[in-house]
Design an enzyme around this catalytic site. Structure first.
Site, PDB file in Angstrom:
ATOM      1  N   GLY A 197      10.891  -6.143  -1.528  1.00 12.35           N
ATOM      2  CA  GLY A 197      12.043  -6.313  -2.418  1.00 12.35           C
ATOM      3  C   GLY A 197      13.132  -5.297  -2.099  1.00 12.35           C
ATOM      4  O   GLY A 197      14.314  -5.633  -2.021  1.00 12.35           O
ATOM      5  N   ARG A 198      12.717  -4.036  -1.900  1.00  8.59           N
ATOM      6  CA  ARG A 198      13.710  -2.993  -1.595  1.00  8.59           C
ATOM      7  C   ARG A 198      14.372  -3.244  -0.249  1.00  8.59           C
ATOM      8  O   ARG A 198      15.565  -3.022  -0.069  1.00  8.59           O
ATOM      9  CB  ARG A 198      13.041  -1.605  -1.604  1.00  8.59           C
ATOM     10  CG  ARG A 198      13.017  -0.993  -2.988  1.00  8.59           C
ATOM     11  CD  ARG A 198      12.020   0.106  -3.104  1.00  8.59           C
ATOM     12  NE  ARG A 198      10.654  -0.436  -3.176  1.00  8.59           N
ATOM     13  CZ  ARG A 198       9.573   0.306  -3.085  1.00  8.59           C
ATOM     14  NH1 ARG A 198       9.662   1.602  -2.881  1.00  8.59           N
ATOM     15  NH2 ARG A 198       8.379  -0.264  -3.175  1.00  8.59           N
ATOM     16  N   ASP A 245       3.959  -2.943   0.866  1.00  5.90           N
ATOM     17  CA  ASP A 245       4.917  -2.790  -0.238  1.00  5.90           C
ATOM     18  C   ASP A 245       6.323  -2.534   0.307  1.00  5.90           C
ATOM     19  O   ASP A 245       6.488  -1.995   1.400  1.00  5.90           O
ATOM     20  CB  ASP A 245       4.457  -1.613  -1.117  1.00  5.90           C
ATOM     21  CG  ASP A 245       5.189  -1.581  -2.450  1.00  5.90           C
ATOM     22  OD1 ASP A 245       5.789  -2.611  -2.832  1.00  5.90           O
ATOM     23  OD2 ASP A 245       5.170  -0.535  -3.106  1.00  5.90           O
ATOM     24  N   GLU A 304      -9.589   7.319   3.697  1.00  4.74           N
ATOM     25  CA  GLU A 304      -8.485   8.248   3.941  1.00  4.74           C
ATOM     26  C   GLU A 304      -7.190   7.528   3.570  1.00  4.74           C
ATOM     27  O   GLU A 304      -6.971   6.386   3.988  1.00  4.74           O
ATOM     28  CB  GLU A 304      -8.442   8.657   5.418  1.00  4.74           C
ATOM     29  CG  GLU A 304      -9.629   9.482   5.849  1.00  4.74           C
ATOM     30  CD  GLU A 304      -9.691  10.838   5.145  1.00  4.74           C
ATOM     31  OE1 GLU A 304      -8.629  11.426   4.867  1.00  4.74           O
ATOM     32  OE2 GLU A 304     -10.810  11.289   4.845  1.00  4.74           O
ATOM     33  N   ARG A 335      15.345 -11.110  -3.067  1.00  3.60           N
ATOM     34  CA  ARG A 335      14.030 -10.502  -2.828  1.00  3.60           C
ATOM     35  C   ARG A 335      13.162 -11.329  -1.875  1.00  3.60           C
ATOM     36  O   ARG A 335      12.429 -10.791  -1.067  1.00  3.60           O
ATOM     37  CB  ARG A 335      13.270 -10.350  -4.164  1.00  3.60           C
ATOM     38  CG  ARG A 335      13.858  -9.340  -5.112  1.00  3.60           C
ATOM     39  CD  ARG A 335      13.057  -9.303  -6.412  1.00  3.60           C
ATOM     40  NE  ARG A 335      11.640  -9.114  -6.141  1.00  3.60           N
ATOM     41  CZ  ARG A 335      11.075  -7.939  -5.866  1.00  3.60           C
ATOM     42  NH1 ARG A 335      11.808  -6.849  -5.835  1.00  3.60           N
ATOM     43  NH2 ARG A 335       9.788  -7.860  -5.632  1.00  3.60           N
ATOM     44  N   LEU A 377     -11.850  -9.672  15.185  1.00  2.34           N
ATOM     45  CA  LEU A 377     -11.358  -9.036  13.952  1.00  2.34           C
ATOM     46  C   LEU A 377     -11.540  -9.946  12.727  1.00  2.34           C
ATOM     47  O   LEU A 377     -11.209 -11.132  12.785  1.00  2.34           O
ATOM     48  CB  LEU A 377      -9.857  -8.731  14.136  1.00  2.34           C
ATOM     49  CG  LEU A 377      -9.104  -8.205  12.921  1.00  2.34           C
ATOM     50  CD1 LEU A 377      -9.551  -6.785  12.586  1.00  2.34           C
ATOM     51  CD2 LEU A 377      -7.592  -8.236  13.174  1.00  2.34           C
ATOM     52  N   HIS A 416      10.267 -10.847   1.503  1.00  4.87           N
ATOM     53  CA  HIS A 416       8.918 -11.391   1.732  1.00  4.87           C
ATOM     54  C   HIS A 416       8.888 -12.153   3.060  1.00  4.87           C
ATOM     55  O   HIS A 416       7.930 -12.047   3.828  1.00  4.87           O
ATOM     56  CB  HIS A 416       8.510 -12.320   0.586  1.00  4.87           C
ATOM     57  CG  HIS A 416       8.401 -11.610  -0.737  1.00  4.87           C
ATOM     58  ND1 HIS A 416       7.777 -10.396  -0.871  1.00  4.87           N
ATOM     59  CD2 HIS A 416       8.833 -11.951  -1.980  1.00  4.87           C
ATOM     60  CE1 HIS A 416       7.825 -10.012  -2.144  1.00  4.87           C
ATOM     61  NE2 HIS A 416       8.472 -10.933  -2.829  1.00  4.87           N
ATOM     62  N   SER A 432      -2.579   0.753  -7.131  1.00  7.79           N
ATOM     63  CA  SER A 432      -2.218  -0.584  -7.630  1.00  7.79           C
ATOM     64  C   SER A 432      -3.393  -1.560  -7.693  1.00  7.79           C
ATOM     65  O   SER A 432      -3.276  -2.703  -7.248  1.00  7.79           O
ATOM     66  CB  SER A 432      -1.077  -1.174  -6.775  1.00  7.79           C
ATOM     67  OG  SER A 432       0.048  -0.356  -6.857  1.00  7.79           O
ATOM     68  N   ARG A 459      -0.451   2.598   2.727  1.00  3.25           N
ATOM     69  CA  ARG A 459       0.504   1.998   1.788  1.00  3.25           C
ATOM     70  C   ARG A 459       1.912   2.236   2.335  1.00  3.25           C
ATOM     71  O   ARG A 459       2.270   3.360   2.679  1.00  3.25           O
ATOM     72  CB  ARG A 459       0.381   2.612   0.398  1.00  3.25           C
ATOM     73  CG  ARG A 459       1.392   1.958  -0.541  1.00  3.25           C
ATOM     74  CD  ARG A 459       1.162   2.239  -2.004  1.00  3.25           C
ATOM     75  NE  ARG A 459       2.031   1.363  -2.770  1.00  3.25           N
ATOM     76  CZ  ARG A 459       1.756   0.827  -3.934  1.00  3.25           C
ATOM     77  NH1 ARG A 459       0.604   1.065  -4.493  1.00  3.25           N
ATOM     78  NH2 ARG A 459       2.611   0.047  -4.553  1.00  3.25           N
TER      79      ARG A 459
HETATM   80  C1  FPP Z   1       5.136  -6.133  -2.232  1.00  2.00           C
HETATM   81  O1  FPP Z   1       6.513  -5.884  -2.081  1.00  2.00           O
HETATM   82  C2  FPP Z   1       4.746  -7.313  -1.478  1.00  2.00           C
HETATM   83  C3  FPP Z   1       4.186  -8.431  -1.988  1.00  2.00           C
HETATM   84  C4  FPP Z   1       3.905  -8.581  -3.437  1.00  2.00           C
HETATM   85  C5  FPP Z   1       3.854  -9.604  -1.171  1.00  2.00           C
HETATM   86  C6  FPP Z   1       3.405  -9.367   0.216  1.00  2.00           C
HETATM   87  C7  FPP Z   1       3.693 -10.589   0.980  1.00  2.00           C
HETATM   88  C8  FPP Z   1       4.071 -10.626   2.274  1.00  2.00           C
HETATM   89  C9  FPP Z   1       4.107  -9.451   3.151  1.00  2.00           C
HETATM   90  C10 FPP Z   1       4.479 -11.972   2.817  1.00  2.00           C
HETATM   91  C11 FPP Z   1       3.616 -12.514   3.865  1.00  2.00           C
HETATM   92  C12 FPP Z   1       2.156 -12.387   3.619  1.00  2.00           C
HETATM   93  C13 FPP Z   1       1.233 -13.120   4.293  1.00  2.00           C
HETATM   94  C14 FPP Z   1      -0.197 -12.808   4.109  1.00  2.00           C
HETATM   95  C15 FPP Z   1       1.592 -14.195   5.203  1.00  2.00           C
HETATM   96  P1  FPP Z   1       7.437  -5.853  -3.371  1.00  2.00           P
HETATM   97  O2  FPP Z   1       8.021  -7.196  -3.544  1.00  2.00           O
HETATM   98  O3  FPP Z   1       6.670  -5.344  -4.546  1.00  2.00           O
HETATM   99  O4  FPP Z   1       8.527  -4.802  -2.928  1.00  2.00           O
HETATM  100  P2  FPP Z   1       9.361  -3.823  -3.865  1.00  2.00           P
HETATM  101  O5  FPP Z   1       8.358  -2.846  -4.445  1.00  2.00           O
HETATM  102  O6  FPP Z   1      10.315  -3.175  -2.914  1.00  2.00           O
HETATM  103  O7  FPP Z   1      10.026  -4.659  -4.906  1.00  2.00           O
END
Ligand code: FPP
Length: 283
Positions: free
Chosen positions: A38-39, A35, A223, A48, A146, A52, A212, A204
């Site tokens: 976006g931030r 998570d 844990e 945003r 793995l 990613h 979530s 997390r």
């Molecule tokens: C949450 O951050 C993240 C996601 C919804 C997507 C996770 C995707 C990646 C890490 C990209 C690559 C993944 C793979 C498997 C190649 P958020 O957008 O909710 O962040 P925020 O809470 O700060 O807005």
């Protein structure tokens, strides 16, 4: 000695930390809610999707480190059933990044004996994404290192519903529906993660204290470790710190801690016993 030390030199960052990890008490299964993308982007005044994009590197590093340490299963929350609510362009970027990751990383995954599996309602994915995902899963299916579960269009409640429906369907087909009785084993063996041990450690990132809808059934005794680090900044060091913290936890599964060994309690200095007795008397 863990295999990570073979690639780290004494004095290198993370060497001391990696040395403190007990290879005999590694979490067999680590699950991560990635998570904060976006931030991360927002703080840099970037769109945003840049967050990613920056989140792909930590996925690669985390897979590599878990493989080297000898963790058995790593489950990454890449796209939830709720994530469809995001703007279409963001969702499409996530699919593009997933395809990019699969193409880019497949040779490395093969080299490191990593087996890929996808968990979630995969039927709803755009056909080209599903095809590429299935091809990567198939290509790595005989690897024995793995296991990486990519949770995509995943929801914990949806998973439990799918498991129960699969059980009902099976019972209808074999005529056992009138005597069907659910138990934990039956449900667990019909989850997407049926072949995996439950997560020992759930990480997390970004500081949010929420589950979530992730692995709701499986994390019953996991844990929890929440770090303020945003996912794109998550390094090998962050992962090692989480594992070190995990190894300090006393896992009781609703029971009691292992009692101290007899010889240890016999060696307690009498003064300390007296202080304890006194404390009990006062309470
Ligand atoms: C949450 O951050 C993240 C996601 C919804 C997507 C996770 C995707 C990646 C890490 C990209 C690559 C993944 C793979 C498997 C190649 P958020 O957008 O909710 O962040 P925020 O809470 O700060 O807005």
């Amino acid at each position: 000695m863990n295999a990570l030390l073979e690639v780290l030199q004494p004095g290198e960052p993370d060497w001391e930390l990696a040395r403190t990890i007990d290879p005999d008490r590694l979490p067999a299964h680590i699950a991560i809610i990635m998570d904060g993308n976006g931030r991360w982007a927002g703080r840099r005044r970037l769109p945003r999707v840049a967050g990613h994009q920056a989140g792909v590197g930590p996925v690669r590093n985390t897979v590599e480190t878990c493989g080297r340490l000898g963790v058995k299963v790593l489950t990454l929350y890449a796209f939830s059933v709720e994530n469809w609510k995001r703007p279409r362009a963001e969702v499409e970027t996530l699919w593009r990044l997933l395809r990019y990751y699969l193409r880019q990383e497949l040779p490395e995954l093969q080299k490191n004996d990593v087996r890929l599996q996808a968990i979630g309602r995969l039927d709803a994915l755009p056909a080209p994404v599903r095809k590429e995902l299935e091809a990567a899963v198939e290509a790595t299916s005989s690897n024995r290192g793995l296991l990486v579960n990519l949770a995509i269009n995943y929801g914990g409640r949806a998973e439990i519903i799918d498991a129960v429906n699969a059980i009902l369907e099976g019972a209808r087909l074999d005529g056992s529906i009138s005597s069907l009785k659910l138990d934990e084993e039956l449900i667990a063996s019909n989850l997407y993660t049926a072949s995996c041990p439950d997560p020992d450690l759930l990480i997390r990132t970004s500081g949010e204290m929420r589950i979530s809808n992730f692995l709701l059934w499986q994390i019953a005794y996991a844990e929890l470790y929440v770090t303020g680090t945003l996912w794109p900044d998550f390094t090998r060091r962050d992962l090692l710190e989480a594992i070190v913290e995990y190894q300090k936890r006393d896992r009781r599964y609703g029971g009691l801690s292992a009692p101290p060994q007899r010889h240890e309690s016999a060696e307690l200095p009498p003064k300390r016993n007296e202080a304890l007795i006194e404390a009990l008397r006062l309470s």
